[in-house]
Design an enzyme around this catalytic site. Structure first.
Site, short mmCIF file in Angstrom:
data_model
loop_
_atom_site.label_atom_id
_atom_site.label_comp_id
_atom_site.label_asym_id
_atom_site.label_seq_id
_atom_site.Cartn_x
_atom_site.Cartn_y
_atom_site.Cartn_z
N GLY A 98 0.83 -1.20 0.00
CA GLY A 98 0.00 0.00 0.00
C GLY A 98 0.86 1.25 0.00
O GLY A 98 2.08 1.20 -0.17
N GLY A 111 5.56 4.56 4.79
CA GLY A 111 6.27 4.44 6.07
C GLY A 111 5.43 4.71 7.29
O GLY A 111 5.95 4.75 8.40
N GLY A 113 3.58 2.71 8.71
CA GLY A 113 3.69 1.53 9.56
C GLY A 113 5.10 1.29 10.08
O GLY A 113 5.33 0.35 10.83
N GLU A 119 10.68 -2.18 3.12
CA GLU A 119 9.79 -2.06 1.97
C GLU A 119 10.56 -1.59 0.74
O GLU A 119 10.38 -2.11 -0.37
CB GLU A 119 8.66 -1.07 2.28
CG GLU A 119 7.63 -1.60 3.27
CD GLU A 119 6.62 -0.56 3.69
OE1 GLU A 119 5.60 -0.94 4.29
OE2 GLU A 119 6.84 0.64 3.44
#
Length: 234
Positions: A98, A111, A113, A119
């Site tokens: 996402g 970022g 999360g 990622e």
């Protein structure tokens, strides 16, 4: 009368949340259509979690997955999907994740999360980056959402000063990354040139990386809207 309005307000909020969850579920199902075989890169966050739920239904098609965070790895294993170390594979066709914000140029701000570094690494290995999100994340210009910057703990103050000079207002997040580092969430940055800003921030000594995904943008955007999932390609 006041209580009645409050109840209606709460009902409205619940309806909005449910609708957004439905959109995330919808776009996750659309992303699974791109899953063919091999090893799949999987991102982190609420939308990625919906994708994992859908991926579990077709896990017989794939060899396993590479996770962008420990949380994602645990969730994948919980669904019986083998998790591979990125160092032990030659490559992968797709990475699905996402975004907190994405533009028509496929530049992203990520970022929220806290998994931005991993990622970015997994995305760099994948041939195709598929971004999945709902229409609230589709913006004309990045920067309404604060920009996460992962920083080595001993460099916190000097990195913060450098970010202030760039026009931002860094705020320390109460969070430790999977890499043992801290995150500064930078508010009020003017992100006119995401590619340049991504490079400039990464040049600050002590910065691990930042949440601008512009040098390596998404290849495909699956955008959940009230009218269904729309597909955009780079």
């Amino acid at each position: 009368m006041v209580w009645h309005h409050y109840k209606e307000f709460v009902k409205g909020l619940l309806k909005m949340a449910y609708t957004q969850d439905e959109l995330k579920q919808q776009v996750a199902k659309a992303a699974v259509e791109y899953v063919k075989e091999g090893i799949i890169g999987v991102g982190t966050g609420s939308t990625a979690n919906y994708f994992i739920e859908e991926l579990a239904k077709v896990k017989h098609k794939i060899d396993g997955a590479v996770a962008s965070s420990e949380v994602t790895a645990q969730r994948l294993r919980g669904h019986g999907i083998e998790v591979f170390d990125l160092n032990n594979i030659d490559g992968m066709d797709i990475y699905v994740d996402g975004a907190d914000e994405i533009t028509e140029h496929m530049h992203m701000l990520k970022g929220g999360g806290g998994a931005l570094t991993r990622e970015k690494i997994v995305a760099a290995v994948a041939k195709t980056f598929i971004c999945i999100c709902d229409e609230s994340k589709y913006v004309p210009v990045l920067g309404k959402f604060p920009l996460p910057v992962e920083v080595l703990p001993m460099a916190r103050s000097q990195v913060a000063r450098a970010l202030v000079k760039m026009g931002g207002q860094p705020v320390l997040r109460d969070f430790t990354t999977d890499n043992g580092n801290i995150i500064l969430d930078v508010h009020n940055l003017k992100i006119d040139d995401p590619v340049k800003m991504e490079a400039d921030i990464n040049q600050i000594v002590g910065v691990v990386t930042n949440g601008l995904f512009a040098a390596r943008p998404a290849n495909i955007l699956l955008l959940a809207t009230a009218d269904g999932v729309k597909t955009f390609k780079k």
